[in-house]
Write a protein that holds these residues in place. Structure first.
Motif: not given
Lengths: 228, 228
Positions: A127, A129-134, A136-141
């Motif tokens: 949970a 890691l998945a949250q952090r990944l979300r 990070f995905t938004h930030l990269i976007e």
């Protein structure tokens, strides 16, 4: 600061229930290291991962000629070596302290036993890691929405040139490769392609691209326009 | 395409051993949905997560006045709802199909049973997520190294102004908050602060900042200089 407080601040474990943090403290080995100590070597079986309480660690590779290439320098609160530990593989590089450092070592065997005994530790970590990944995905976007559409437009125009200025052509690499080339991730690339299609700049059908509005792409590539 | 191929391409599961992919296929529910179908509602217990095989799903919140705010639109190959499923919480938003869609539903109970039976599924997934997180961290670093040092320099100069142009002052927010403010992550901010210290632009001691080279910060803020 108590050990459990250090463990609680590691991004891998942030937000775990108190009991699980204590179980992690129980299995970890608190080590004081001199400067220049080798923590692990490339190719060795991954016996555990590390967290830095204080000090600095370099992770590096050696070329065939013995030249050192530093991949990363980790500092206080950062962790490393976790990927091969979770996957059950070998360390992909060397790690050595750059200064006197205090590190926590989490042995793989004890960590795996803990997960077998308490699967919710694993799902809680999933949970986190998945949250952090979300996030990070938004930030990269956010970060790439400024530049990637322009670079993508330039790439498509160049590809069109290579296809004798045709408006219809196939991508010559996979979307995953294209994302890396443009400095973003596949998810963001897909969204940018979808937006460019919505705005009728291009039409996308699998790997086939059709340019619908060449001047819009040219403005994008010149940085005059944004994909909104 | 066989179901297992769809499952194998989901970033959450990419690179899992074949047997584990088949176990996942066995627990998932393949659903054809009409446009406008509600998949879950905000506040409901998270009973499972979704993967999109084809179609589009919007994830949104409703304001008190009933106004819809779309948080994200997910498409083919993307997954959502996994964070509350792993953490054992409630869905944080609503999800509804935007067009006729085919989705795979992974029920939480069956997923948890699978992990209890086979903890290596969890550790393999941890490896995948940890690896992706590493890649994303590097990418964010690459993307923000262009802009964050300039914004950080501007912020520090502004903070100095607020402290009657003093060269020494305390950060008025945590480093985590500062990282968000600058559009990056704490790890990258730490590295930029370390580089600026190495280059003797500033000296950092906890939250205390001392400006050593004001004109270097001014050039950085004006985008004339890069932190190398």
């Amino acid at each position: 600061m108590e050990l459990v407080e250090h463990v609680a601040r590691i991004p891998l474990f942030e937000g775990l229930p108190r009991e699980q943090l204590h179980e992690l403290v129980n299995i970890c080995v608190d080590q004081e290291c001199r400067k220049g100590k080798t923590l692990f070597s490339e190719g060795a079986g991954a016996t555990g991962f590390y967290v830095i309480v204080s000090g600095k660690v370099k992770v590096y590779k050696l070329s065939l000629e013995g030249k050192e290439q530093i991949l990363h320098i980790f500092g206080k609160g950062e962790f490393f070596g976790e990927v091969p530990v979770f996957a059950g593989g070998r360390y992909p590089a060397h790690a050595e302290t750059l200064e006197p450092s205090r590190v926590l070592f989490f042995p793989r065997d004890a960590f795996m036993d803990l997960i077998r005994k308490e699967p919710s530790l694993a799902t809680n970590m999933l949970a986190i890691l998945a949250q952090r990944l979300r996030q990070f995905t938004h930030l990269i976007e956010d970060l790439s929405l400024k530049e990637v559409p322009g670079r993508l437009a330039a790439y498509l125009l160049c590809l069109s040139e290579r296809n004798r200025a045709s408006d219809t052509f196939d991508l010559d690499i996979t979307k995953g490769q294209l994302a890396s080339l443009l400095g973003t991730i596949p998810e963001t690339l897909s969204r940018i392609l979808a937006k460019m299609s919505q705005q009728e700049f291009i039409q996308v059908d699998g790997r086939r691209i059709q340019i619908l509005d060449r001047s819009a792409l040219e403005s994008l590539a010149a940085g005059e326009k944004l994909v909104s």
